[in-house]
Scaffold this motif. Structure first.
Motif, mmCIF file in Angstrom:
data_model
loop_
_atom_site.group_PDB
_atom_site.id
_atom_site.type_symbol
_atom_site.label_atom_id
_atom_site.label_comp_id
_atom_site.label_asym_id
_atom_site.label_seq_id
_atom_site.Cartn_x
_atom_site.Cartn_y
_atom_site.Cartn_z
ATOM 1 N N GLY A 133 24.103 28.475 -3.434
ATOM 2 C CA GLY A 133 22.857 28.039 -4.075
ATOM 3 C C GLY A 133 21.717 28.915 -3.636
ATOM 4 O O GLY A 133 21.616 30.063 -4.038
ATOM 5 N N ALA A 154 18.764 24.204 -6.166
ATOM 6 C CA ALA A 154 19.782 25.259 -6.226
ATOM 7 C C ALA A 154 21.079 24.758 -5.607
ATOM 8 O O ALA A 154 21.089 24.096 -4.574
ATOM 9 N N GLY A 155 22.162 25.046 -6.259
ATOM 10 C CA GLY A 155 23.466 24.585 -5.782
ATOM 11 C C GLY A 155 23.977 23.377 -6.538
ATOM 12 O O GLY A 155 25.150 23.046 -6.464
ATOM 13 N N ARG A 207 19.096 33.986 -3.498
ATOM 14 C CA ARG A 207 20.381 33.504 -3.997
ATOM 15 C C ARG A 207 21.507 33.722 -2.990
ATOM 16 O O ARG A 207 21.602 34.759 -2.349
#
Length: 124
Positions: A62, A45-46, A58
Motif C-alpha cells: 500500500g 492505501a492497501g 508506494r
C-alpha cells in the motif's frame, strides 16, 4: 484571479503584526492539510482496489507509512522554521507558497475521498 493577487499582497515588505500572523496562519493551514492528506493516504492505501499513485510513497502493501509521515512532517517543519527565518521582504512569496501547497493538499484530499468512495462502491 485579481482578488488572489490582492490577498497575497497583504503581508507587506515591512513585517506588520497582521502580516506575521497571516503567514503563520498560512503555514498552519498548509500543515493541517498535509496532516489530513497523510492520514488519508496511510489509512486508504492497501485497501482492495486502492493503489497509491505517488511512486515515492508506494509499496507492495500500500503506502510506506514512515515515508508519508516523514515527507509531510519535514515539509511542514521546514515551512514553519523558514517562515520565522526569512526576511520580511520575502514573506509575500513565502505565504503564497504555503497557500499553493495547502491548495494542492486540499485537491489531494478531495481526490482521495473520491477514490475511497469509488472503491467502496465497487466492493459492494
Amino acid at each position: 484571479m485579481r482578488l488572489v493577487i490582492l490577498i497575497l499582497q497583504i503581508p507587506a515588505a515591512a513585517e506588520t503584526r497582521a502580516g506575521k500572523w497571516f503567514h503563520r496562519g498560512a503555514s498552519s493551514v498548509f500543515c493541517a492539510t498535509a496532516a489530513i492528506d497523510a492520514f488519508q493516504t496511510v489509512s486508504a492505501a492497501g485497501r482492495t482496489g486502492i493503489v497509491e499513485s505517488n511512486s515515492l510513497f508506494r509499496t507492495k502493501q500500500g503506502a510506506s507509512v514512515p515515508m508519508v509521515i516523514g515527507v509531510k512532517g519535514l515539509l511542514c517543519a521546514g515551512f514553519l522554521v523558514l517562515g520565522e527565518r526569512l526576511p520580511a521582504s520575502r514573506m509575500g512569496l513565502f505565504t503564497s507558497m504555503n497557500l499553493v501547497g495547502a491548495g494542492a493538499n486540499t485537491y489531494a484530499i478531495m481526490h482521495n475521498r473520491q477514490v475511497i468512495k469509488t472503491a467502496a462502491r465497487a466492493k459492494e
